[in-house]
Design a protein around this motif. Structure first.
Motif, PDB file in Angstrom:
ATOM      1  N   THR A  25       1.069  -1.094  -0.202  1.00 34.70           N
ATOM      2  CA  THR A  25      -0.215  -0.371  -0.201  1.00 34.70           C
ATOM      3  C   THR A  25       1.219   1.318  -0.036  1.00 34.70           C
ATOM      4  N   ALA A  29      -1.076   8.378   3.647  1.00 27.71           N
ATOM      5  CA  ALA A  29      -2.529   9.063   3.469  1.00 27.71           C
ATOM      6  C   ALA A  29      -2.730   9.871   1.952  1.00 27.71           C
ATOM      7  N   TRP A  33      -0.220   5.842  -4.346  1.00 29.35           N
ATOM      8  CA  TRP A  33       0.082   4.355  -4.387  1.00 29.35           C
ATOM      9  C   TRP A  33       1.490   4.024  -5.796  1.00 29.35           C
ATOM     10  N   TRP A  84      -7.214   5.287   2.274  1.00 26.51           N
ATOM     11  CA  TRP A  84      -6.097   4.934   2.879  1.00 26.51           C
ATOM     12  C   TRP A  84      -5.506   4.159   4.090  1.00 26.51           C
ATOM     13  N   ASN A 161      -5.814   0.006  -4.206  1.00 19.42           N
ATOM     14  CA  ASN A 161      -4.958   1.163  -3.974  1.00 19.42           C
ATOM     15  C   ASN A 161      -5.781   1.838  -4.743  1.00 19.42           C
ATOM     16  N   GLN A 164      -7.361   4.267  -3.543  1.00 13.66           N
ATOM     17  CA  GLN A 164      -7.073   5.317  -3.375  1.00 13.66           C
ATOM     18  C   GLN A 164      -6.244   6.623  -4.697  1.00 13.66           C
TER      19      GLN A 164
END
Length: 224
Positions: A25, A29, A33, A84, A161, A164
């Motif tokens: 990951t 945050a 990624w 995240w 991911n 995110q």
């Protein structure tokens, strides 16, 4: 919080990660990624996305630049931290399924205490029995269940991911839209002020011509 300052992460102590699944990951945050191995290819869109307009004419009233505002938004926006945290949860789930490949060791300890009653009146000592036990189980063959679970969890981690990254892109897009919208409103305000100044100048000129006998009251009313 000063401009460009970012809150330290993570705010909690990370749990034990024996399989290192959290390494799949993003480290924070606000950080996008990046995959360590090639991702499945996706065809490019037929029409390229429009480029963002240049921000060369930045008004002096805005003390922070666009990169600074973007960094503040990425460090403090709850959507970034939520995405995240979801990715790290999926990484932990992958570790749970990977743990099925390890043997399971179980231990039990039983304690029993008993005392019989004597009809003759003599005392009978209490008896205490201990029953420790230990068992070791290991699945040798499961018809591919564990492998399929690990593969499915890996794809869910990949999706988390990418979600995110999409959340970070949405945050950056929102900051840029608000930034350039503010610039547009400031330019519109400046144009309206110039228009008002020109109208006031025309009104003063009409009043001057009326006083000199070169214009009528109707000309003054139209200018007003």
């Amino acid at each position: 919080m000063p401009v460009g300052a970012a809150r330290s992460e993570p705010l909690f102590k990370p749990p034990v990660d024996p399989f290192g699944t959290a390494a799949g990951t993003a480290p924070a945050a606000r950080t996008p990624w990046e995959s360590a191995k090639p991702l499945p290819t996706v065809p490019s869109p037929a029409v390229p996305p429009p480029a963002f307009p240049s921000a060369s004419a930045t008004p002096k009233r805005i003390t922070a630049s666009l990169p600074e505002l973007t960094e503040i938004a990425l460090a403090n926006h709850p959507a970034a931290r939520e995405a995240w945290a979801a990715a790290r949860a999926q990484a932990a789930e992958l570790g749970i399924f990977q743990a099925d490949y390890l043997p399971q060791l179980s231990g039990n300890l039983g304690v029993t205490q008993s005392q019989s009653l004597s009809s003759s009146g003599t005392s009978v000592p209490a008896q205490t029995r201990y029953g420790p036990s230990i068992s070791l189980t290991y699945v040798l063959f499961d018809f591919g269940i564990r492998a399929n679970q690990v593969e499915a969890a890996s794809y869910r981690l990949l999706a988390a991911n990418l979600i995110q990254n999409r959340a970070l892109q949405d945050i950056v897009l929102g900051v840029e839209q608000a930034y350039y919208q503010l610039l547009g409103f400031e330019q519109l305000l400046s144009a309206n002020r110039l228009t008002l100044k020109n109208a006031e100048t025309s009104l003063e000129a009409a009043n001057g011509r009326r006083k000199a006998g070169l214009a009528t009251s109707g000309d003054v009313f139209r200018a007003q």
